[in-house]
Design an enzyme around this catalytic site. Structure first.
Site, PDB file in Angstrom:
ATOM      1  N   ASN A   9       0.871  -1.175   0.000  1.00 12.04           N
ATOM      2  CA  ASN A   9       0.000   0.000   0.000  1.00 12.04           C
ATOM      3  C   ASN A   9       0.905   1.222   0.000  1.00 12.04           C
ATOM      4  OD1 ASN A   9      -1.844   2.028   0.390  1.00 12.04           O
ATOM      5  ND2 ASN A   9      -2.115   1.633   2.580  1.00 12.04           N
ATOM      6  N   LYS A  11       0.166   4.247  -0.185  1.00 12.57           N
ATOM      7  CA  LYS A  11      -0.460   5.446   0.388  1.00 12.57           C
ATOM      8  C   LYS A  11      -0.287   6.622  -0.583  1.00 12.57           C
ATOM      9  CE  LYS A  11       0.736   3.702   4.924  1.00 12.57           C
ATOM     10  NZ  LYS A  11       0.162   3.731   6.245  1.00 12.57           N
ATOM     11  N   HIS A  96      -9.503   1.353   4.637  1.00 15.45           N
ATOM     12  CA  HIS A  96      -8.197   1.463   5.302  1.00 15.45           C
ATOM     13  C   HIS A  96      -8.346   2.393   6.508  1.00 15.45           C
ATOM     14  CE1 HIS A  96      -4.044   2.649   6.050  1.00 15.45           C
ATOM     15  NE2 HIS A  96      -3.725   1.506   5.488  1.00 15.45           N
ATOM     16  N   GLU A  98      -6.746   4.785   7.551  1.00 13.99           N
ATOM     17  CA  GLU A  98      -6.603   6.224   7.256  1.00 13.99           C
ATOM     18  C   GLU A  98      -7.874   6.776   6.613  1.00 13.99           C
ATOM     19  OE1 GLU A  98      -2.845   5.723   5.266  1.00 13.99           O
ATOM     20  OE2 GLU A  98      -2.034   5.071   7.194  1.00 13.99           O
ATOM     21  N   GLU A 167      -5.649  -4.929  10.310  1.00 14.59           N
ATOM     22  CA  GLU A 167      -4.609  -3.939  10.539  1.00 14.59           C
ATOM     23  C   GLU A 167      -4.911  -3.187  11.831  1.00 14.59           C
ATOM     24  OE1 GLU A 167      -2.516  -2.808   6.675  1.00 14.59           O
ATOM     25  OE2 GLU A 167      -4.258  -1.536   6.808  1.00 14.59           O
ATOM     26  N   GLY A 173       2.264   2.186  10.781  1.00 10.26           N
ATOM     27  CA  GLY A 173       3.236   3.268  10.662  1.00 10.26           C
ATOM     28  C   GLY A 173       3.886   3.652  11.976  1.00 10.26           C
ATOM     29  N   SER A 211       3.181  -2.200  10.401  1.00 12.01           N
ATOM     30  CA  SER A 211       4.632  -2.211  10.636  1.00 12.01           C
ATOM     31  C   SER A 211       5.291  -3.537  10.256  1.00 12.01           C
ATOM     32  CB  SER A 211       4.939  -1.831  12.093  1.00 12.01           C
ATOM     33  OG  SER A 211       4.549  -0.488  12.329  1.00 12.01           O
TER      34      SER A 211
HETATM   35  C1  PEP Z   1      -0.783   0.223   5.722  1.00 14.40           C
HETATM   36  O1  PEP Z   1      -0.661   1.300   5.175  1.00 14.40           O
HETATM   37  O2  PEP Z   1      -1.729  -0.510   5.414  1.00 14.40           O
HETATM   38  C2  PEP Z   1       0.221  -0.195   6.714  1.00 14.40           C
HETATM   39  C3  PEP Z   1       0.062  -1.337   7.315  1.00 14.40           C
HETATM   40  O3  PEP Z   1       1.259   0.677   6.937  1.00 14.40           O
HETATM   41  P1  PEP Z   1       2.660   0.333   7.662  1.00 14.40           P
HETATM   42  O4  PEP Z   1       3.164  -0.958   7.043  1.00 14.40           O
HETATM   43  O5  PEP Z   1       3.543   1.508   7.362  1.00 14.40           O
HETATM   44  O6  PEP Z   1       2.379   0.156   9.126  1.00 14.40           O
END
Ligand code: PEP
Length: 250
Positions: A9, A11, A96, A98, A167, A173, A211
Site C-alpha cells: 500500500n 499510500k 483502510h 486512514e 490492521e 506506521g 509495521s
Molecule cells: C498500511 O498502510 O496498510 C500499513 C500497514 O502501513 P505500515 O506498514 O507503514 O504500518
C-alpha cells in the site's frame, strides 16, 4: 488452498514517474513462486502506470487505494470503480484505517464501497482493525466484528471474492506490530465471524498489516491463519519490498 498475498500500500507516495522507477528496480529481481502473489495498491493517478508495468507478469495484481460507490457523476475528486478498472485495477482497498480515521469513512460507507467494488468485478480488500484504547479495553474482537458488518447480507458467492486485511490501528506506521500469535488469534476470530455471516470462510484470504518489515515478515506468514501481509512504509523501497515478498521462501 488460499494464496499467500504480499500487498503493497503505497499510500500518498509514488506518482507515475516514481511508480515506473520502482517497478523497474523491483521486477529485475523478482521471480514469481507458486502459490504466492504480489499486489500493488497505487494512488489512483499511478494505477495505469503500474498496470502497464506489470502486464504479462505472472501472479501480480494492480489495485487502487480507494473508490467511490457511484459509477459516474458530480463527485469532484473521487474515482469510481469502472474508472479504476479502466485504468487497470483489479482490486481495491476499502476502509483502510486512514480512510476511517483521517477522512471519517463510516461502516455504512465501507459497505457501499465493498458492494460497488464487487459489482464492478474487482476484488475488495476490506481493512479492519482496532485502535489502541479499544484493544486496551478488551474490545478488539467486538470492534472488528462491527467493521465486518459492512459485508453482512452479501451472498456466499460475493463473500467468496473478499479479501480481509486485519490492521490494528496502533500498529500502522508506528513501528509496533502485533505478535504473530496475537494477529493469528484475531484472524481466527475474523474467519469465525465470516462463517457466521455465510461466507465460505476457509477460502477468504486474511492478511495482516501494521509495521511489517523484512525482519518480521517471515514469522508472520509462518502462521497458518495469516495469508499474507499488507505493507505501507516498508513497501516504498524496492529492496525492502523485495525482501518482504521473499519471506518464508527457502
Ligand atoms: C498500511 O498502510 O496498510 C500499513 C500497514 O502501513 P505500515 O506498514 O507503514 O504500518
Amino acid at each position: 488452498m488460499r494464496p499467500l498475498i504480499f500487498a503493497a500500500n503505497w499510500k500518498m507516495h509514488c506518482g507515475p514517474t516514481e511508480a515506473r522507477a520502482f517497478l523497474d528496480a523491483f521486477l529485475v529481481e523478482h521471480a514469481p513462486a507458486p502459490g504466492r502473489e504480489v499486489w500493488f495498491f497505487a494512488p489512483a493517478v499511478s494505477v495505469a502506470t503500474v498496470a502497464a508495468g506489470l502486464r504479462g507478469r505472472a501472479a501480480v495484481r494492480t489495485g487502487v487505494q480507494n473508490v467511490y460507490w457511484e459509477q459516474t457523476g458530480a463527485f469532484t475528486g473521487e474515482t469510481s470503480v469502472p474508472m479504476a478498472a479502466d485504468a487497470g485495477a483489479t482490486a481495491a482497498l476499502v476502509g483502510h484505517s486512514e480512510r476511517r480515521h483521517v477522512f471519517g469513512e463510516t461502516i455504512e460507507e465501507t459497505g457501499r464501497k465493498v458492494r460497488a467494488v464487487l459489482a464492478g468485478g474487482l476484488i475488495p480488500v476490506l481493512c479492519v482493525g482496532e485502535k489502541l484504547d479499544e484493544r486496551e479495553r478488551g474490545d478488539t474482537i467486538a470492534v472488528v466484528e462491527g467493521q465486518l458488518d459492512a459485508v453482512r447480507g452479501l451472498d456466499p458467492q460475493a463473500l467468496s471474492r473478499l479479501v480481509i486485511a486485519y490492521e490494528p490501528v496502533w500498529a500502522i506506521g508506528t513501528g509496533r506490530n502485533a505478535t504473530p500469535h496475537d494477529a493469528a488469534e484475531v484472524h481466527a476470530a475474523i474467519r469465525h465471524h465470516l462463517a457466521a455471516v455465510g461466507a465460505p470462510a476457509d477460502r477468504v484470504p486474511i492478511l495482516y498489516g501494521g509495521s511489517v518489515k523484512p525482519g518480521n515478515a517471515t514469522e508472520l506468514v509462518a502462521e497458518a491463519e495469516i495469508d499474507g501481509v499488507l505493507v505501507g512504509g516498508a513497501s516504498l523501497d524496492p529492496a525492502s519490498w523485495f525482501a518482504i515478498v521473499q519471506a518464508g521462501r527457502d
